[in-house]
Design an enzyme around this catalytic site. Structure first.
Site, PDB file in Angstrom:
ATOM      1  N   ASP A 136      21.418 -15.434  -8.000  1.00 50.11           N
ATOM      2  CA  ASP A 136      20.394 -15.483  -9.047  1.00 50.11           C
ATOM      3  C   ASP A 136      20.995 -16.256 -10.213  1.00 50.11           C
ATOM      4  O   ASP A 136      22.218 -16.234 -10.421  1.00 50.11           O
ATOM      5  CB  ASP A 136      20.009 -14.065  -9.492  1.00 50.11           C
ATOM      6  N   THR A 170       5.988 -15.795  -0.576  1.00 46.13           N
ATOM      7  CA  THR A 170       4.651 -16.039  -0.027  1.00 46.13           C
ATOM      8  C   THR A 170       4.159 -17.390  -0.522  1.00 46.13           C
ATOM      9  O   THR A 170       3.912 -17.563  -1.710  1.00 46.13           O
ATOM     10  CB  THR A 170       3.690 -14.926  -0.468  1.00 46.13           C
ATOM     11  N   PHE A 184       6.519  -8.331   4.565  1.00 42.73           N
ATOM     12  CA  PHE A 184       5.405  -7.371   4.591  1.00 42.73           C
ATOM     13  C   PHE A 184       5.767  -6.036   3.929  1.00 42.73           C
ATOM     14  O   PHE A 184       5.071  -5.045   4.109  1.00 42.73           O
ATOM     15  CB  PHE A 184       4.964  -7.110   6.042  1.00 42.73           C
ATOM     16  N   ARG A 202       6.176  -2.971   1.404  1.00 46.53           N
ATOM     17  CA  ARG A 202       5.362  -2.435   0.312  1.00 46.53           C
ATOM     18  C   ARG A 202       6.291  -1.992  -0.802  1.00 46.53           C
ATOM     19  O   ARG A 202       7.336  -1.377  -0.531  1.00 46.53           O
ATOM     20  CB  ARG A 202       4.569  -1.206   0.776  1.00 46.53           C
ATOM     21  N   LYS A 238       0.759 -14.105   6.831  1.00 47.10           N
ATOM     22  CA  LYS A 238       0.992 -13.300   5.627  1.00 47.10           C
ATOM     23  C   LYS A 238      -0.279 -13.206   4.776  1.00 47.10           C
ATOM     24  O   LYS A 238      -0.707 -12.124   4.366  1.00 47.10           O
ATOM     25  CB  LYS A 238       2.135 -13.923   4.826  1.00 47.10           C
ATOM     26  N   ASN A 253      -2.630  -9.726   4.110  1.00 49.32           N
ATOM     27  CA  ASN A 253      -2.895  -9.153   2.786  1.00 49.32           C
ATOM     28  C   ASN A 253      -4.368  -9.252   2.411  1.00 49.32           C
ATOM     29  O   ASN A 253      -4.938  -8.328   1.836  1.00 49.32           O
ATOM     30  CB  ASN A 253      -2.027  -9.836   1.718  1.00 49.32           C
ATOM     31  N   PHE A 281      -5.536   2.417   4.171  1.00 51.70           N
ATOM     32  CA  PHE A 281      -6.190   1.499   3.220  1.00 51.70           C
ATOM     33  C   PHE A 281      -7.701   1.726   3.165  1.00 51.70           C
ATOM     34  O   PHE A 281      -8.479   0.795   3.017  1.00 51.70           O
ATOM     35  CB  PHE A 281      -5.832   0.034   3.533  1.00 51.70           C
ATOM     36  N   ALA A 323     -10.838   5.011  -1.548  1.00 49.72           N
ATOM     37  CA  ALA A 323     -11.621   4.384  -2.619  1.00 49.72           C
ATOM     38  C   ALA A 323     -10.980   4.700  -3.966  1.00 49.72           C
ATOM     39  O   ALA A 323     -10.314   5.720  -4.121  1.00 49.72           O
ATOM     40  CB  ALA A 323     -13.050   4.895  -2.580  1.00 49.72           C
ATOM     41  N   CYS A 328       0.819  -8.658  -5.350  1.00 48.21           N
ATOM     42  CA  CYS A 328       0.512  -9.394  -4.111  1.00 48.21           C
ATOM     43  C   CYS A 328      -0.980  -9.595  -3.846  1.00 48.21           C
ATOM     44  O   CYS A 328      -1.446 -10.729  -3.751  1.00 48.21           O
ATOM     45  CB  CYS A 328       1.146  -8.684  -2.925  1.00 48.21           C
TER      46      CYS A 328
HETATM   47  C1  UDX Z   1       1.161  -5.207  -0.313  1.00 53.21           C
HETATM   48  C2  UDX Z   1       1.169  -5.154   1.223  1.00 53.21           C
HETATM   49  O1  UDX Z   1       0.775  -3.836   1.624  1.00 53.21           O
HETATM   50  C3  UDX Z   1       2.537  -5.518   1.758  1.00 53.21           C
HETATM   51  O2  UDX Z   1       2.495  -5.573   3.165  1.00 53.21           O
HETATM   52  C4  UDX Z   1       2.931  -6.887   1.208  1.00 53.21           C
HETATM   53  O3  UDX Z   1       4.219  -7.244   1.614  1.00 53.21           O
HETATM   54  C5  UDX Z   1       2.865  -6.888  -0.313  1.00 53.21           C
HETATM   55  O4  UDX Z   1       1.551  -6.496  -0.734  1.00 53.21           O
HETATM   56  P1  UDX Z   1       2.022  -3.645  -2.309  1.00 53.21           P
HETATM   57  O5  UDX Z   1       1.493  -4.680  -3.248  1.00 53.21           O
HETATM   58  O6  UDX Z   1       3.390  -3.088  -2.547  1.00 53.21           O
HETATM   59  O7  UDX Z   1       2.050  -4.203  -0.803  1.00 53.21           O
HETATM   60  O8  UDX Z   1       1.009  -2.408  -2.375  1.00 53.21           O
HETATM   61  P2  UDX Z   1      -0.027  -1.692  -1.406  1.00 53.21           P
HETATM   62  O9  UDX Z   1       0.510  -0.366  -1.029  1.00 53.21           O
HETATM   63  O10 UDX Z   1      -0.450  -2.557  -0.315  1.00 53.21           O
HETATM   64  O11 UDX Z   1      -1.248  -1.462  -2.432  1.00 53.21           O
HETATM   65  C6  UDX Z   1      -1.877  -2.565  -3.074  1.00 53.21           C
HETATM   66  C7  UDX Z   1      -2.981  -2.078  -4.004  1.00 53.21           C
HETATM   67  O12 UDX Z   1      -4.058  -1.524  -3.255  1.00 53.21           O
HETATM   68  C8  UDX Z   1      -2.552  -0.986  -4.980  1.00 53.21           C
HETATM   69  O13 UDX Z   1      -3.154  -1.220  -6.242  1.00 53.21           O
HETATM   70  C9  UDX Z   1      -3.107   0.277  -4.359  1.00 53.21           C
HETATM   71  O14 UDX Z   1      -3.338   1.312  -5.300  1.00 53.21           O
HETATM   72  C10 UDX Z   1      -4.399  -0.240  -3.754  1.00 53.21           C
HETATM   73  N1  UDX Z   1      -4.901   0.596  -2.649  1.00 53.21           N
HETATM   74  C11 UDX Z   1      -4.178   0.698  -1.496  1.00 53.21           C
HETATM   75  C12 UDX Z   1      -6.132   1.229  -2.749  1.00 53.21           C
HETATM   76  O15 UDX Z   1      -6.817   1.140  -3.779  1.00 53.21           O
HETATM   77  N2  UDX Z   1      -6.599   1.965  -1.682  1.00 53.21           N
HETATM   78  C13 UDX Z   1      -5.892   2.091  -0.535  1.00 53.21           C
HETATM   79  O16 UDX Z   1      -6.387   2.766   0.386  1.00 53.21           O
HETATM   80  C14 UDX Z   1      -4.641   1.434  -0.430  1.00 53.21           C
END
Ligand code: UDX
Length: 433
Positions: free
Chosen positions: A30, A123, A153, A155, A205, A209, A250, A253, A261
């Site tokens: 870095d 990404t 991928f 989280r 990817k 997403n 996922f 609601a 992301c």
């Molecule tokens: C996401 C992808 O899941 C991951 O595979 C990728 O590498 C990066 O982007 P992340 O951003 O860490 O990961 O969060 P994630 O758990 O996917 O949630 C994203 C958003 O969706 C959050 O704001 C979360 O609160 C919202 N969410 C998720 C919902 O509102 N409802 C759900 O059922 C799931």
């Protein structure tokens, strides 16, 4: 294997740490030397469960090293991973300037003739890896390398766990040698390795997403219908999710998706489509509906107290964009707090670990940062739950409510039981319940 990871953000630091833990000889590079010094002391720049332990263990056994010296880091590696940020620019496209700069540095610092695989984990839009290859070629006379795409991928919040329990690994390259070299890193895992071409790997990817963001948006729109017809979205989600073709993940609601992301990636894929003269209508709908979902929630608060919230104080539980992270980038909670402040409200904000980052985003205007969750219940007209932290589910709301001006709860994540709250005398507003 000898590996160099460039960039110590979420993706780079977790990848470097986990790869070193798998027995590889890793340098993380870095340009921010202060950050590197802190990492060496065990102070992680991000909150991620288990990361500190993995870094400290591998700093000690010598598998994990940090440096700001490009010559050293590039010379070290059989595989170089580019893990720098690709924020959205004003047009919604991914800003690739950091990726290009790193590609230039890799080219300029390639000394030995040994074969190297240059991997983009950031990404990046379809076609970027070809640009990375061209930039490296322009900056080196040594052409014994291939580029490869290995999208991430993980989280946030469970990235270290995820890295050890991958659903799949995707690697894309036009070179079989590069694919075989890269596959060696993952071969000890019990997971499927999808080998494909560069463009397909890049697109997997974005498609993944965007699909997950669409799934969340779908259930959010169903929640709207639930409110109109008197149905309960939690039950609808349960009933849908038991169909294995749909799956139960996922389908929660809430106030809409946020984070570093989903918003950026959906926007970028839509942009890629437009640039290729395809109108991806579904994705535009997803972005619009996600924005509406936040507004829909804020309007519940307006319906209760009016659109002028002067003199009102709202307790907020949660600033992070989701639980188990201190990340507030594109957090819907932060946007809602801004909406409420804009309408004249005062806010008392509690989050278990994201308060410092929230302060950077929100400043001090009309906001009190509560070190204790009880403060967010004290002398407030209502409490709004905006992140689904587990501890919020465990609170004794009845005793906490004794310091509230009114027993009003806006549950933006549907984490509480509506009937139970109502039976305990609360005015309860969820999303689609
Ligand atoms: C996401 C992808 O899941 C991951 O595979 C990728 O590498 C990066 O982007 P992340 O951003 O860490 O990961 O969060 P994630 O758990 O996917 O949630 C994203 C958003 O969706 C959050 O704001 C979360 O609160 C919202 N969410 C998720 C919902 O509102 N409802 C759900 O059922 C799931």
């Amino acid at each position: 294997m000898k590996i160099t990871v460039i960039g110590t953000g979420y993706v780079g630091l977790v990848t470097g740490a986990v790869f070193s833990d798998w027995g590889n000889d890793v340098y993380c590079l870095d340009i921010d030397t202060n950050k590197l010094n802190e990492i060496k002391k065990g102070n992680m720049p991000i909150y991620e469960v288990g990361l500190k332990e993995v870094v400290l263990k591998n700093l000690e056994n010598g598998n994990f090293k940090v440096t700001s010296d490009y010559a050293l880091a590039v010379d070290h590696a059989e595989i170089i991973l580019i893990c720098v940020g690709t924020p959205s620019n004003q047009s919604g496209a991914a800003d690739l300037s950091f990726v290009y700069k790193v590609a230039e540095q890799i080219g300029q610092n390639r000394k030995k003739d040994d074969y190297q695989v240059i991997v983009c984990k950031s990404t990046v839009p379809v076609g970027t890896n070809n640009e990375v290859r061209d930039i490296i070629l322009q900056n080196t006379t040594n052409h014994n390398f291939d580029v490869l795409s290995n999208p991430e991928f993980l989280r946030e919040g469970s990235a270290v766990y995820d890295a050890n329990h991958l659903d799949r690994v995707v690697i894309g390259s036009d070179s079989k040698k590069a694919l075989d070299t890269m596959a060696q890193i993952y071969e000890h895992l019990d997971t499927k390795i999808v080998k494909t071409d560069l463009a397909s790997a890049e697109l997997i990817k974005y498609a993944s997403n965007a699909f997950l963001a669409t799934k969340i948006t779908f259930i959010n729109e169903i929640a709207q219908i639930c409110e109109k017809v008197g149905a309960n979205v939690k039950d609808v989600s349960l009933g849908m999710g038991l169909d294995t073709r749909i799956g139960n993940k996922f389908l929660n609601a809430g106030i809409g998706f946020g984070g570093s992301c989903f918003p950026k990636d959906v926007e970028a894929l839509h942009k890629t489509s437009s640039e290729n003269l395809y109108d991806f209508k579904l994705l535009r709908g997803v972005l619009d509906a996600n924005e509406d979902q936040r507004i829909f929630f804020t309007k519940k608060i307006f319906s209760k107290f009016g659109e002028n919230l002067s003199g009102k104080t709202i307790g907020i539980l949660g600033a992070a964009f989701k639980k188990d992270t201190d990340d507030v980038r594109k957090s819907v909670s932060v946007a809602i707090i801004k909406d409420l402040r804009g309408a004249g409200a005062k806010v008392k904000l509690y989050d278990p670990i994201a308060l410092e980052n929230a302060k950077h985003e929100l400043g001090e205007l009309s906001i009190e940062y509560s070190a204790d969750h009880k403060d967010a219940f004290t002398n407030v007209d209502a409490v709004a739950i905006l992140t689904e932290w587990d501890e919020f589910k465990e609170y004794d709301y009845v005793s906490l409510s004794t310091t509230m001006r009114n027993k009003v709860i806006f549950d933006g994540r549907n984490i509480l039981d509506k009937s139970l709250m109502q039976n305990n005398g609360f005015e309860y507003y969820g999303v689609g319940v």
